[in-house]
Design a protein around this motif. Structure first.
Motif, PDB file in Angstrom:
ATOM      1  N   LEU A  44     -15.187   3.816   0.352  1.00 53.92           N
ATOM      2  CA  LEU A  44     -15.064   2.697   1.279  1.00 53.92           C
ATOM      3  C   LEU A  44     -13.994   1.712   0.824  1.00 53.92           C
ATOM      4  O   LEU A  44     -13.213   1.196   1.633  1.00 53.92           O
ATOM      5  CB  LEU A  44     -16.416   1.977   1.405  1.00 53.92           C
ATOM      6  N   ILE A  45     -13.935   1.467  -0.484  1.00 58.05           N
ATOM      7  CA  ILE A  45     -12.916   0.561  -1.010  1.00 58.05           C
ATOM      8  C   ILE A  45     -11.518   1.120  -0.784  1.00 58.05           C
ATOM      9  O   ILE A  45     -10.595   0.417  -0.337  1.00 58.05           O
ATOM     10  CB  ILE A  45     -13.157   0.301  -2.511  1.00 58.05           C
ATOM     11  N   VAL A  46     -11.343   2.413  -1.086  1.00 52.45           N
ATOM     12  CA  VAL A  46     -10.031   3.041  -0.945  1.00 52.45           C
ATOM     13  C   VAL A  46      -9.573   3.030   0.502  1.00 52.45           C
ATOM     14  O   VAL A  46      -8.434   2.639   0.819  1.00 52.45           O
ATOM     15  CB  VAL A  46     -10.064   4.486  -1.502  1.00 52.45           C
ATOM     16  N   PHE A  47     -10.458   3.434   1.417  1.00 56.33           N
ATOM     17  CA  PHE A  47     -10.055   3.494   2.830  1.00 56.33           C
ATOM     18  C   PHE A  47      -9.848   2.097   3.420  1.00 56.33           C
ATOM     19  O   PHE A  47      -8.987   1.897   4.267  1.00 56.33           O
ATOM     20  CB  PHE A  47     -11.095   4.269   3.643  1.00 56.33           C
ATOM     21  N   ASN A  48     -10.621   1.141   2.941  1.00 58.04           N
ATOM     22  CA  ASN A  48     -10.410  -0.226   3.408  1.00 58.04           C
ATOM     23  C   ASN A  48      -9.051  -0.756   2.959  1.00 58.04           C
ATOM     24  O   ASN A  48      -8.338  -1.442   3.702  1.00 58.04           O
ATOM     25  CB  ASN A  48     -11.520  -1.128   2.885  1.00 58.04           C
ATOM     26  N   PHE A  49      -8.669  -0.386   1.745  1.00 55.76           N
ATOM     27  CA  PHE A  49      -7.370  -0.803   1.221  1.00 55.76           C
ATOM     28  C   PHE A  49      -6.225  -0.119   1.967  1.00 55.76           C
ATOM     29  O   PHE A  49      -5.200  -0.733   2.276  1.00 55.76           O
ATOM     30  CB  PHE A  49      -7.292  -0.485  -0.273  1.00 55.76           C
ATOM     31  N   LEU A  50      -6.401   1.179   2.260  1.00 58.76           N
ATOM     32  CA  LEU A  50      -5.327   1.931   2.914  1.00 58.76           C
ATOM     33  C   LEU A  50      -5.116   1.490   4.360  1.00 58.76           C
ATOM     34  O   LEU A  50      -3.982   1.434   4.841  1.00 58.76           O
ATOM     35  CB  LEU A  50      -5.638   3.430   2.872  1.00 58.76           C
ATOM     36  N   TYR A  51      -6.205   1.176   5.068  1.00 57.76           N
ATOM     37  CA  TYR A  51      -6.101   0.942   6.503  1.00 57.76           C
ATOM     38  C   TYR A  51      -6.184  -0.534   6.908  1.00 57.76           C
ATOM     39  O   TYR A  51      -6.360  -0.849   8.068  1.00 57.76           O
ATOM     40  CB  TYR A  51      -7.195   1.729   7.236  1.00 57.76           C
ATOM     41  N   GLN A  52      -6.045  -1.425   5.928  1.00 58.90           N
ATOM     42  CA  GLN A  52      -6.029  -2.830   6.298  1.00 58.90           C
ATOM     43  C   GLN A  52      -4.746  -3.196   7.060  1.00 58.90           C
ATOM     44  O   GLN A  52      -4.731  -4.135   7.857  1.00 58.90           O
ATOM     45  CB  GLN A  52      -6.169  -3.702   5.050  1.00 58.90           C
ATOM     46  N   ASP A  53      -3.700  -2.461   6.795  1.00 62.31           N
ATOM     47  CA  ASP A  53      -2.463  -2.654   7.560  1.00 62.31           C
ATOM     48  C   ASP A  53      -1.887  -1.272   7.830  1.00 62.31           C
ATOM     49  O   ASP A  53      -1.123  -0.734   7.038  1.00 62.31           O
ATOM     50  CB  ASP A  53      -1.477  -3.520   6.794  1.00 62.31           C
ATOM     51  N   ILE A  54      -2.245  -0.673   8.941  1.00 59.18           N
ATOM     52  CA  ILE A  54      -1.894   0.718   9.224  1.00 59.18           C
ATOM     53  C   ILE A  54      -0.389   0.926   9.334  1.00 59.18           C
ATOM     54  O   ILE A  54       0.125   1.990   8.982  1.00 59.18           O
ATOM     55  CB  ILE A  54      -2.598   1.192  10.521  1.00 59.18           C
ATOM     56  N   LYS A  55       0.324  -0.084   9.778  1.00 55.80           N
ATOM     57  CA  LYS A  55       1.775   0.072   9.918  1.00 55.80           C
ATOM     58  C   LYS A  55       2.452   0.225   8.565  1.00 55.80           C
ATOM     59  O   LYS A  55       3.479   0.894   8.443  1.00 55.80           O
ATOM     60  CB  LYS A  55       2.355  -1.134  10.649  1.00 55.80           C
ATOM     61  N   GLN A  56       1.877  -0.406   7.569  1.00 53.32           N
ATOM     62  CA  GLN A  56       2.470  -0.334   6.238  1.00 53.32           C
ATOM     63  C   GLN A  56       2.360   1.070   5.648  1.00 53.32           C
ATOM     64  O   GLN A  56       3.184   1.470   4.830  1.00 53.32           O
ATOM     65  CB  GLN A  56       1.775  -1.353   5.330  1.00 53.32           C
ATOM     66  N   TYR A  57       1.338   1.828   6.088  1.00 50.38           N
ATOM     67  CA  TYR A  57       1.105   3.156   5.511  1.00 50.38           C
ATOM     68  C   TYR A  57       1.333   4.264   6.537  1.00 50.38           C
ATOM     69  O   TYR A  57       0.753   5.337   6.440  1.00 50.38           O
ATOM     70  CB  TYR A  57      -0.341   3.237   4.977  1.00 50.38           C
TER      71      TYR A  57
END
Length: 256
Positions: A44-57
């Protein structure tokens, strides 16, 4: 509500059981539950970090790196849990003596229609549907059926033993705490199988020998008693006998 039920479930697992095998099995279960929750929390921590700004990733779409991580992490998790489970299963092998430097108490169990017989060969007593065991002493059980296949299950102690005719099985276990437990037949063996219930008392060594001495004053078990007891039927209460021959179990085995 979920966390209240979870806490209640954990407390039951921790304090409700009396045998070493069951306590270690529950420790294995708890460790597995903790591990799964830890993995979910990290994910949950990893996915929250990755998808907090989808444009960045956005560059991670169709990424070989992400696909590799998605496959490797579950594989490692399954491998770790499997290794831990297999190792614990060998450690909890009921056919392995727990303490080699302590002589175990021998108890021989006979499944009858519809009652359980317990022989203490060295103490020379026989009981039906009731058994008393000292705590902190390894127990070695031998079990056989006088009729059809059956199964003795005592959940609090943590074992289930199957038995059949002309086949002697054995198992070890170690009771740790005082208490009262109940066992039952978990295998359908006829109309009276529901009456095949036992009371198990886990007591101190002093109380155990007091129980033994009381039974020594009971009626002597002989072939007439045996012929009556092997008939189909059940007891509403426990029965106790004094035996002069400490090989009753094997005499019954040879008669089959």
């Amino acid at each position: 509500m979920f966390f209240q039920n979870y806490k209640y479930f954990i407390n039951i697992i921790k304090i409700h059981f009396l045998g070493l095998n069951r306590i270690l099995e529950n420790k294995l279960l708890l460790n597995t539950i903790y591990l799964i929750f830890l993995i979910l929390f990290l994910m949950l921590i990893v996915f929250n970090f990755l998808y907090q700004d989808i444009k960045q990733y956005i560059f991670l779409i169709d990424s070989t790196f992400i696909e590799t991580i998605i496959w490797i992490i579950p594989t490692l998790i399954i491998f770790f849990i499997s290794f831990y489970t297999i190792k614990s299963s060998f450690y909890l092998n009921p056919f392995k003596n727990i303490y080699f430097n302590i002589k175990p108490l021998i108890i021989e169990i006979i499944s009858l229609n519809w009652k359980w017989g317990f022989i203490f060969p060295y103490q020379k007593i026989l009981s039906f549907n009731e058994i008393c065991i000292p705590i902190l002493i390894p127990i070695k059980l031998f079990i056989i059926s006088n009729s059809i296949m059956n199964s003795l299950c005592i959940p609090k102690v943590g074992f289930q033993l199957y038995c059949m005719t002309n086949c002697i099985k054995y198992a070890y276990f170690l009771p740790l705490k005082h208490g009262i437990s109940h066992g039952f037949s978990s295998n359908y063996s006829g109309v009276g199988y529901k009456y095949m219930r036992i009371n198990l008392f886990l007591v101190t060594k002093k109380t155990f020998f007091y129980w033994i001495n009381i039974i020594h004053n009971s009626k002597v078990f002989n072939i007439k008693n045996y012929n009556k007891i092997i008939k189909k039927g059940f007891f509403y209460y426990s029965k106790f006998f004094n035996i002069r021959n400490n090989k009753v179990f094997f005499i019954i085995f040879k008669k089959k």
